[in-house]
Scaffold this motif. Sequence first.
Motif, PDB file in Angstrom:
ATOM      1  N   SER A   1       0.827  -1.217   0.000  1.00  0.00           N
ATOM      2  CA  SER A   1       0.000   0.000   0.000  1.00  0.00           C
ATOM      3  C   SER A   1       0.858   1.262   0.000  1.00  0.00           C
ATOM      4  CB  SER A   1      -0.934   0.008   1.214  1.00  0.00           C
ATOM      5  OG  SER A   1      -0.207   0.228   2.429  1.00  0.00           O
ATOM      6  N   GLY A   2       2.112   1.144   0.474  1.00  0.00           N
ATOM      7  CA  GLY A   2       2.997   2.298   0.485  1.00  0.00           C
ATOM      8  C   GLY A   2       3.404   2.742  -0.906  1.00  0.00           C
ATOM      9  N   LEU A   3       3.186   1.890  -1.909  1.00  0.00           N
ATOM     10  CA  LEU A   3       3.549   2.228  -3.282  1.00  0.00           C
ATOM     11  C   LEU A   3       2.439   2.986  -4.005  1.00  0.00           C
ATOM     12  CD1 LEU A   3       5.146  -1.181  -4.353  1.00  0.00           C
ATOM     13  CD2 LEU A   3       6.313   0.862  -3.473  1.00  0.00           C
ATOM     14  N   THR A   4       1.230   2.914  -3.483  1.00  0.00           N
ATOM     15  CA  THR A   4       0.079   3.506  -4.165  1.00  0.00           C
ATOM     16  C   THR A   4       0.232   5.003  -4.429  1.00  0.00           C
ATOM     17  OG1 THR A   4      -1.363   1.822  -3.209  1.00  0.00           O
ATOM     18  CG2 THR A   4      -2.425   3.790  -4.082  1.00  0.00           C
ATOM     19  N   PRO A   5       0.668   5.805  -3.444  1.00  0.00           N
ATOM     20  CA  PRO A   5       0.813   7.243  -3.720  1.00  0.00           C
ATOM     21  C   PRO A   5       1.845   7.539  -4.807  1.00  0.00           C
ATOM     22  CG  PRO A   5       0.783   6.844  -1.352  1.00  0.00           C
ATOM     23  CD  PRO A   5       0.911   5.508  -2.015  1.00  0.00           C
ATOM     24  N   ALA A   6       2.934   6.777  -4.840  1.00  0.00           N
ATOM     25  CA  ALA A   6       3.969   7.003  -5.850  1.00  0.00           C
ATOM     26  C   ALA A   6       3.457   6.657  -7.245  1.00  0.00           C
ATOM     27  CB  ALA A   6       5.206   6.181  -5.526  1.00  0.00           C
ATOM     28  N   ILE A   7       2.650   5.589  -7.342  1.00  0.00           N
ATOM     29  CA  ILE A   7       2.060   5.221  -8.629  1.00  0.00           C
ATOM     30  C   ILE A   7       1.068   6.287  -9.066  1.00  0.00           C
ATOM     31  CG2 ILE A   7       0.642   3.508  -9.831  1.00  0.00           C
ATOM     32  CD1 ILE A   7       1.810   1.411  -7.858  1.00  0.00           C
ATOM     33  N   ALA A   8       0.249   6.764  -8.124  1.00  0.00           N
ATOM     34  CA  ALA A   8      -0.737   7.801  -8.435  1.00  0.00           C
ATOM     35  C   ALA A   8      -0.076   9.103  -8.871  1.00  0.00           C
ATOM     36  CB  ALA A   8      -1.625   8.050  -7.213  1.00  0.00           C
ATOM     37  N   ALA A   9       1.110   9.356  -8.318  1.00  0.00           N
ATOM     38  CA  ALA A   9       1.832  10.588  -8.671  1.00  0.00           C
ATOM     39  C   ALA A   9       2.593  10.463  -9.984  1.00  0.00           C
ATOM     40  CB  ALA A   9       2.797  10.955  -7.550  1.00  0.00           C
ATOM     41  N   GLY A  10       2.563   9.275 -10.600  1.00  0.00           N
ATOM     42  CA  GLY A  10       3.217   9.082 -11.887  1.00  0.00           C
ATOM     43  C   GLY A  10       4.681   8.708 -11.812  1.00  0.00           C
ATOM     44  N   ARG A  11       5.176   8.392 -10.615  1.00  0.00           N
ATOM     45  CA  ARG A  11       6.585   7.999 -10.484  1.00  0.00           C
ATOM     46  C   ARG A  11       6.842   6.625 -11.079  1.00  0.00           C
ATOM     47  NH1 ARG A  11       8.639   8.229  -4.609  1.00  0.00           N
ATOM     48  NH2 ARG A  11      10.491   7.428  -5.701  1.00  0.00           N
ATOM     49  N   PHE A  12       5.817   5.789 -11.085  1.00  0.00           N
ATOM     50  CA  PHE A  12       5.930   4.450 -11.652  1.00  0.00           C
ATOM     51  C   PHE A  12       4.733   4.186 -12.554  1.00  0.00           C
ATOM     52  CE2 PHE A  12       7.902   4.272  -7.399  1.00  0.00           C
ATOM     53  CZ  PHE A  12       9.211   3.972  -7.769  1.00  0.00           C
ATOM     54  N   ALA A  13       4.959   3.375 -13.581  1.00  0.00           N
ATOM     55  CA  ALA A  13       3.881   3.092 -14.525  1.00  0.00           C
ATOM     56  C   ALA A  13       2.792   2.223 -13.900  1.00  0.00           C
ATOM     57  CB  ALA A  13       4.448   2.406 -15.766  1.00  0.00           C
ATOM     58  N   ASP A  14       3.217   1.272 -13.057  1.00  0.00           N
ATOM     59  CA  ASP A  14       2.253   0.362 -12.446  1.00  0.00           C
ATOM     60  C   ASP A  14       2.891  -0.284 -11.217  1.00  0.00           C
ATOM     61  OD1 ASP A  14       4.022  -1.596 -13.466  1.00  0.00           O
ATOM     62  OD2 ASP A  14       2.783  -1.893 -15.245  1.00  0.00           O
ATOM     63  N   LEU A  15       2.144  -1.189 -10.580  1.00  0.00           N
ATOM     64  CA  LEU A  15       2.619  -1.825  -9.352  1.00  0.00           C
ATOM     65  C   LEU A  15       3.859  -2.670  -9.601  1.00  0.00           C
ATOM     66  CD1 LEU A  15       2.250  -2.442  -6.342  1.00  0.00           C
ATOM     67  CD2 LEU A  15       0.677  -4.281  -6.988  1.00  0.00           C
ATOM     68  N   ASP A  16       3.907  -3.376 -10.709  1.00  0.00           N
ATOM     69  CA  ASP A  16       5.071  -4.219 -10.991  1.00  0.00           C
ATOM     70  C   ASP A  16       6.343  -3.387 -11.106  1.00  0.00           C
ATOM     71  OD1 ASP A  16       3.645  -6.562 -10.945  1.00  0.00           O
ATOM     72  OD2 ASP A  16       3.308  -6.618 -13.117  1.00  0.00           O
ATOM     73  N   ALA A  17       6.247  -2.237 -11.755  1.00  0.00           N
ATOM     74  CA  ALA A  17       7.414  -1.360 -11.896  1.00  0.00           C
ATOM     75  C   ALA A  17       7.849  -0.823 -10.545  1.00  0.00           C
ATOM     76  CB  ALA A  17       7.095  -0.209 -12.843  1.00  0.00           C
ATOM     77  N   ALA A  18       6.877  -0.470  -9.706  1.00  0.00           N
ATOM     78  CA  ALA A  18       7.197   0.044  -8.377  1.00  0.00           C
ATOM     79  C   ALA A  18       7.843  -1.032  -7.521  1.00  0.00           C
ATOM     80  CB  ALA A  18       5.929   0.565  -7.706  1.00  0.00           C
ATOM     81  N   LYS A  19       7.318  -2.258  -7.586  1.00  0.00           N
ATOM     82  CA  LYS A  19       7.882  -3.363  -6.816  1.00  0.00           C
ATOM     83  C   LYS A  19       9.315  -3.663  -7.256  1.00  0.00           C
ATOM     84  CE  LYS A  19       5.414  -7.056  -6.222  1.00  0.00           C
ATOM     85  NZ  LYS A  19       4.494  -8.184  -6.522  1.00  0.00           N
ATOM     86  N   ALA A  20       9.556  -3.619  -8.546  1.00  0.00           N
ATOM     87  CA  ALA A  20      10.904  -3.890  -9.056  1.00  0.00           C
ATOM     88  C   ALA A  20      11.890  -2.837  -8.589  1.00  0.00           C
ATOM     89  CB  ALA A  20      10.879  -3.954 -10.578  1.00  0.00           C
ATOM     90  N   PHE A  21      11.453  -1.589  -8.556  1.00  0.00           N
ATOM     91  CA  PHE A  21      12.323  -0.501  -8.095  1.00  0.00           C
ATOM     92  C   PHE A  21      12.707  -0.708  -6.637  1.00  0.00           C
ATOM     93  CE2 PHE A  21      12.895   3.580  -5.958  1.00  0.00           C
ATOM     94  CZ  PHE A  21      13.860   4.181  -6.753  1.00  0.00           C
ATOM     95  N   VAL A  22      11.728  -1.051  -5.808  1.00  0.00           N
ATOM     96  CA  VAL A  22      12.002  -1.256  -4.386  1.00  0.00           C
ATOM     97  C   VAL A  22      12.891  -2.480  -4.193  1.00  0.00           C
ATOM     98  CG1 VAL A  22      10.984  -1.779  -2.139  1.00  0.00           C
ATOM     99  CG2 VAL A  22       9.889  -0.119  -3.645  1.00  0.00           C
TER     100      VAL A  22
END
Length: 253
Positions: free
Chosen positions: A188-209
Amino acid sequence: MFSLDGKVALVTGSAKGIGRAVADVLEDHGALVFGSDIAPGEEKTGQGPLLQHDVTREEDWTRVFAQIAAQAGRLDILVNNAGIILNKPFLQTGLDELRNIQRINVESIWIGMQQAAPLMAEGGGGTIVNLSSIYGQLAGPMQAAYSATKGAVRMLTKGVAVEFARGGLGIRVNTVHPGPVETDLGLSGLTPAIAAGRFADLDAAKAFVAASFPMGRWANTGDVAGAVLFLASDASRFMTGTELTVDGGYSIL
């Protein structure tokens, strides 16, 4: 040294995630485990349905401990796992939101430790494990309120550990500080970053972390449960007021 045969444990927030994994590993090592959750649903421990438990309510703690005393006659292990996260910029976080996360993440642990201590002392002592976070040790982005509460858990644990040790209660109190864990709460901590356009989707955000961990992957619930098992067992019998950081090196970069 890791055997929990004959021990009785309570794990809060154990319907899923880290709490579920902790309850399972304690049972696997011989403990009689009682689980509790605010919305237990159909989940069960080996001892039956989870107990319904709002950890912010003193009367709920009283009822839960009375049930454990009636069924098992003692309490040896308390794992204060129940908690919430708030991912929100400081300037947009209201005082009511701060107070709510404070009640759940800090006040519940205060109540739980106060009410557990007499029952533990009657049985000759015990061990309390409080779940904090690496964001109780260092700053987290958009997590001022969360970091404040987890830092409070860290220092509350140390203060109580000293009092219980010097008071001869035979109760050890320690904290576990997970980094990001791949659970619903952690993701859930990734949701704001995805909403802000920092990541294309959840998979991209998870890979970054995942790339941020020196060990190359997210933590899973079993990684954290193993640390809790260590602190709940005699393997850590000369440890109190200690912090165990479980983050794959995430916080040392």
